[in-house]
Scaffold this motif. Structure first.
Motif, short mmCIF file in Angstrom:
data_model
loop_
_atom_site.label_atom_id
_atom_site.label_comp_id
_atom_site.label_asym_id
_atom_site.label_seq_id
_atom_site.Cartn_x
_atom_site.Cartn_y
_atom_site.Cartn_z
N GLY A 71 49.58 -76.00 -61.67
CA GLY A 71 49.95 -75.80 -63.06
C GLY A 71 49.94 -74.36 -63.53
N VAL A 72 49.61 -73.42 -62.67
CA VAL A 72 49.55 -72.00 -63.04
C VAL A 72 50.74 -71.27 -62.42
CG1 VAL A 72 48.20 -69.86 -62.86
CG2 VAL A 72 47.04 -72.05 -63.20
N GLN A 73 51.41 -70.48 -63.22
CA GLN A 73 52.55 -69.69 -62.73
C GLN A 73 52.05 -68.53 -61.89
OE1 GLN A 73 55.87 -70.32 -63.10
NE2 GLN A 73 56.28 -68.59 -61.77
N VAL A 74 52.59 -68.40 -60.67
CA VAL A 74 52.27 -67.29 -59.78
C VAL A 74 53.52 -66.44 -59.60
CG1 VAL A 74 51.48 -66.61 -57.49
CG2 VAL A 74 50.53 -68.66 -58.57
N ASN A 75 53.40 -65.15 -59.86
CA ASN A 75 54.50 -64.20 -59.66
C ASN A 75 54.06 -63.21 -58.60
OD1 ASN A 75 55.86 -65.40 -61.84
ND2 ASN A 75 54.82 -64.07 -63.28
N ASN A 76 54.71 -63.25 -57.46
CA ASN A 76 54.36 -62.42 -56.32
C ASN A 76 55.48 -61.42 -56.08
OD1 ASN A 76 53.25 -61.42 -53.99
ND2 ASN A 76 53.74 -63.21 -52.74
N PHE A 77 55.14 -60.15 -55.88
CA PHE A 77 56.14 -59.10 -55.70
C PHE A 77 55.84 -58.27 -54.47
CE2 PHE A 77 55.51 -59.84 -60.24
CZ PHE A 77 56.78 -60.24 -60.61
N ASN A 78 56.89 -57.80 -53.82
CA ASN A 78 56.78 -56.85 -52.71
C ASN A 78 57.64 -55.65 -53.01
OD1 ASN A 78 55.10 -58.43 -51.00
ND2 ASN A 78 56.86 -59.65 -50.41
N LEU A 79 57.05 -54.46 -52.87
CA LEU A 79 57.76 -53.21 -53.11
C LEU A 79 57.56 -52.33 -51.88
CD1 LEU A 79 59.28 -51.50 -55.28
CD2 LEU A 79 57.02 -50.59 -55.91
N ALA A 80 58.66 -51.99 -51.21
CA ALA A 80 58.58 -51.18 -49.99
C ALA A 80 59.29 -49.85 -50.21
CB ALA A 80 59.22 -51.92 -48.81
N LEU A 81 58.61 -48.77 -49.87
CA LEU A 81 59.18 -47.43 -49.90
C LEU A 81 59.24 -46.91 -48.48
CD1 LEU A 81 60.23 -44.97 -51.45
CD2 LEU A 81 57.85 -44.21 -51.68
N MET A 82 60.46 -46.58 -48.02
CA MET A 82 60.64 -46.19 -46.63
C MET A 82 61.55 -44.98 -46.49
SD MET A 82 61.37 -50.00 -45.12
CE MET A 82 62.52 -50.31 -46.46
N PRO A 83 61.08 -43.89 -45.91
CA PRO A 83 62.00 -42.84 -45.48
C PRO A 83 62.94 -43.42 -44.43
CG PRO A 83 59.75 -42.03 -45.50
CD PRO A 83 59.68 -43.53 -45.69
N THR A 84 64.20 -42.98 -44.43
CA THR A 84 65.20 -43.56 -43.52
C THR A 84 66.00 -42.48 -42.80
OG1 THR A 84 66.82 -43.69 -45.30
CG2 THR A 84 65.48 -45.65 -44.93
N VAL A 85 66.52 -42.85 -41.67
CA VAL A 85 67.46 -42.00 -40.93
C VAL A 85 68.65 -42.87 -40.55
CG1 VAL A 85 66.29 -42.39 -38.71
CG2 VAL A 85 67.72 -40.38 -39.02
N ARG A 86 69.85 -42.32 -40.76
CA ARG A 86 71.09 -43.05 -40.51
C ARG A 86 71.87 -42.37 -39.39
NH1 ARG A 86 75.01 -43.92 -45.57
NH2 ARG A 86 73.25 -45.22 -46.21
N PHE A 87 72.37 -43.17 -38.45
CA PHE A 87 73.16 -42.67 -37.32
C PHE A 87 74.60 -43.15 -37.50
CE2 PHE A 87 68.82 -43.56 -36.01
CZ PHE A 87 68.42 -42.31 -35.59
N ILE A 88 75.50 -42.24 -37.78
CA ILE A 88 76.91 -42.57 -38.03
C ILE A 88 77.66 -42.42 -36.71
CG2 ILE A 88 78.97 -41.93 -39.36
CD1 ILE A 88 76.32 -40.48 -41.01
#
Length: 191
Positions: free
Chosen positions: A93-110
């Motif tokens: 009967g209780v509302q649960v709000n769960n969040f995930n926040l990810a911060l990631m440096p990235t490298v892209r290969f074109i």
């Protein structure tokens, strides 16, 4: 002779500046996107008792992400990505709000860029912060493997379809996501 050289330099300087601006144009890219939550929907799903009464209904935001990339050359860019997701359910009967926040440096290969199409893969590694409306906050390593991306567009605006997997876990018993965000789309702006 000195005046002629000075005149040539004065005439060529604006052209070289414009050429330099054109060369530097579109080295930066920002994008916003949305990705699936396949792992989460498989892990968090409505449950029922023996009479078939559903005891929990889950809601999902999907992965909402933003990214900045800086082009370093024809085949490489670096940047950072911020990914957010929410999972919502009722527990006793209780509302649960769960969040995930990810911060990631990235490298892209074109590895392909011609006409309207750009093909690339990327890697990202950083930190996931998991928190809920009950005051719980936990941290875990996060990494994103982007196997294959197709970017379509030319000039400032483009769109991207990606196939990859976002992962975050502390150990085999504390898994936040594995192979999540397998499919994502984004709208991109280059400047």
């Amino acid at each position: 002779m000195k005046h002629r050289i000075l005149t040539i330099i004065l005439l060529l300087t604006p052209l070289l500046c414009v050429a330099g601006v054109q060369h530097e144009a579109n080295r930066n890219q920002v994008r916003i996107g949305w990705g699936d939550m396949l792992f989460e929907t498989l892990s968090f799903h409505p449950t029922s008792n023996l009479q078939g009464v559903v005891t929990s209904d889950y809601g999902y935001t999907g992965h909402i992400f933003g990214e900045y990339q800086r082009r370093l050359g024809k085949t490489l860019s670096v940047g950072a990505q911020l990914d957010f997701e929410g999972i919502f359910w009722k527990e006793k009967g209780v509302q649960v709000n769960n969040f995930n926040l990810a911060l990631m440096p990235t490298v892209r290969f074109i590895y392909y860029e011609k006409g309207l199409f750009t093909l690339y893969s990327s890697l990202g590694a950083g930190l996931l912060t998991a928190f809920d409306n009950g005051g719980t906050v936990e941290f875990a390593p996060a990494f994103n493997l982007n196997f294959f991306s197709v970017q379509v567009g030319k000039g400032a605006w483009s769109g991207t379809l990606e196939l990859g997997m976002l992962n975050a876990l502390q150990n085999p018993n504390k898994v936040y996501m594995v192979a999540s965000r397998m499919l994502s789309v984004s709208l991109n702006y280059a400047f």
